[in-house]
Write an enzyme that holds these catalytic residues in place. Structure first.
Site, short mmCIF file in Angstrom:
data_model
loop_
_atom_site.label_atom_id
_atom_site.label_comp_id
_atom_site.label_asym_id
_atom_site.label_seq_id
_atom_site.Cartn_x
_atom_site.Cartn_y
_atom_site.Cartn_z
N GLU A 93 22.52 60.14 132.19
CA GLU A 93 23.82 61.32 132.22
C GLU A 93 24.15 62.32 131.43
OE1 GLU A 93 27.03 58.48 132.94
OE2 GLU A 93 25.02 57.31 134.39
N CYS A 106 29.18 66.52 126.37
CA CYS A 106 28.80 64.95 125.52
C CYS A 106 27.13 64.41 126.19
CB CYS A 106 29.58 63.93 126.32
SG CYS A 106 29.02 62.61 126.15
N CYS A 113 19.96 51.66 126.20
CA CYS A 113 20.52 51.47 124.28
C CYS A 113 20.17 49.66 124.28
CB CYS A 113 22.29 51.52 124.26
SG CYS A 113 23.07 51.42 122.72
N CYS A 117 26.40 46.55 123.32
CA CYS A 117 28.17 46.37 123.25
C CYS A 117 28.76 45.89 124.60
CB CYS A 117 29.19 47.59 122.92
SG CYS A 117 28.16 48.63 121.48
N CYS A 120 30.29 47.95 127.35
CA CYS A 120 29.45 48.92 127.94
C CYS A 120 29.00 49.41 129.00
CB CYS A 120 29.20 49.62 126.73
SG CYS A 120 28.14 50.79 126.90
N CYS A 345 30.18 55.69 131.67
CA CYS A 345 29.13 56.24 131.20
C CYS A 345 28.22 54.88 131.25
CB CYS A 345 29.42 56.22 129.53
SG CYS A 345 27.80 56.81 128.93
#
Ligand code: SF4
Length: 359
Positions: A93, A106, A113, A117, A120, A345
């Site tokens: 994205e 951004c 990832c 976290c 997230c 996100c």
């Protein structure tokens, strides 16, 4: 037959080396750089100051591509979100957040990832691969195309004025490619986004932060989200590997090298978890202890389906902000943008991936 070589994402030296292979002098690389990153051309035939013979050689051996736009959503507040796809079908994205006379793009650095976290949505998607330098730069080029900001104006009045490396992925887990990409984005003879207008956000990969200061010197944002190790390790398990002491020392080092810049500490406001006044006092003490030139960015949490947290109330967020300001630190509350377009996100990617699986 050999595959054609992608020009987007090559460093200046790498581009010159490709031209040398074709028997061309270094100034040709400079001309092509200008076409790619100042004019935004995607077709060799538009490079009118090159000989026909060279243009033909270039189209035979090289390509200039853009990531494919799979979906684009524009929010009622004009925030724009793209789902982009690369040659191997992987998707990330990108978001553009406009302000009155400027705006920030951004960009993502990884597919998924590895940091994990707990708040997230991208972190719940696991890591698939790093993006290449070309794929990182390519995102910004798509945004430039969409807003028709070619050629790059010499003045600073463009809308896509800032870049934040805050999308999917941990940039310091893909640092070589991120450095190449940001050097391209900040190159004054091309895209010309000044380093003052580039912010790199990290979850706190302490051993690599100094290299960012030395080789890039961009603004740094650190995802903090908690004032002590016990709480931070619960919210961000990476804290077990790089505890707060190491992250804060790395911030000190950063500021020794990049002296003119505050470090921004991102702080997501999670209801009943990290939003007490006691947490604010601990944050102030932490910054004072390490003598960091800091400001905070308080982020209202944008919940996603299945997440374990709730957003703090507006009153609590404001009280927290006031407390930090009393302690001497700017602590604005980030205005939530693009609420109507799945702005957390990673959400657009998950939604489209699911829809495509059903087809
Ligand atoms: S917040 Fe950033 S570092 Fe943490 S899991 Fe999400 S993408 Fe990775």
């Amino acid at each position: 037959m050999n595959e054609k070589i992608e020009l987007i994402g090559l460093s200046r030296d790498e581009l010159a080396a490709e031209l040398a292979k074709l028997g061309e002098k270094p100034f040709r690389a400079k001309q092509i750089w200008h076409w790619l990153y100042n004019q935004g051309v995607t077709d060799f035939s538009a490079m009118t100051n090159l000989s026909k013979d060279l243009r033909e050689k270039l189209s035979a051996g090289y390509v200039i591509s853009r990531p494919k736009v799979v979906a684009r959503q524009i929010s009622s507040d004009k925030t724009s979100k793209w789902l982009l796809e690369f040659a191997d079908g992987q998707r990330v994205e990108m978001v553009y957040i406009p302000e009155e006379d400027r705006g920030a793009v951004c960009i993502s650095t990884q597919v998924g990832c590895a940091v994990g976290c707990t708040f997230c949505h991208t972190g719940s998607q696991r890591i698939t691969r790093n993006l290449t330098a070309g794929e990182i730069v390519g995102q910004f080029l798509v945004a430039r195309d969409a807003y028709n900001e070619w050629p790059t104006p010499a003045n600073e009045t463009r809308f896509l004025s800032n870049v934040v490396v805050m999308g999917m992925g941990e940039p310091l887990h893909n640092l070589d490619n991120v450095i190449t990409a940001l050097k391209i984005i900040s190159d004054g003879e091309g895209l010309a986004v000044s380093k003052r207008r580039i912010t790199l956000s990290t979850s706190g990969i302490a051993p690599k932060m100094t290299r960012v200061a030395q080789e890039l010197g961009v603004k740094l944002a650190v995802s903090l989200h908690a004032p002590n190790n016990e709480l931070r390790s619960k919210i961000m398990p990476i804290n077990n590997k790089y505890p707060l002491e190491e992250v804060m020392q790395a911030c000190q080092e950063y500021q020794k090298i990049v002296t003119s810049r505050f470090i921004t500490f991102e702080y997501l406001m999670l209801d009943g978890i990290n939003d007490s006044l006691d947490c604010a006092h601990q944050l102030i003490a932490l910054m004072k202890k390490y003598k960091i030139g800091a400001k905070f960015n308080l982020i209202p949490f944008n919940p996603w389906p299945g997440c374990a947290y709730k957003p703090s109330s507006r009153n609590r967020v404001m009280a927290f902000s006031r407390e930090l300001e009393k302690g001497g630190y700017a602590a604005p509350v980030r205005v939530a943008r693009g609420q109507d377009i799945l702005a957390a996100c990673g959400q657009l990617k998950s939604k489209k991936d699911e829809e495509d699986k059903k087809k």
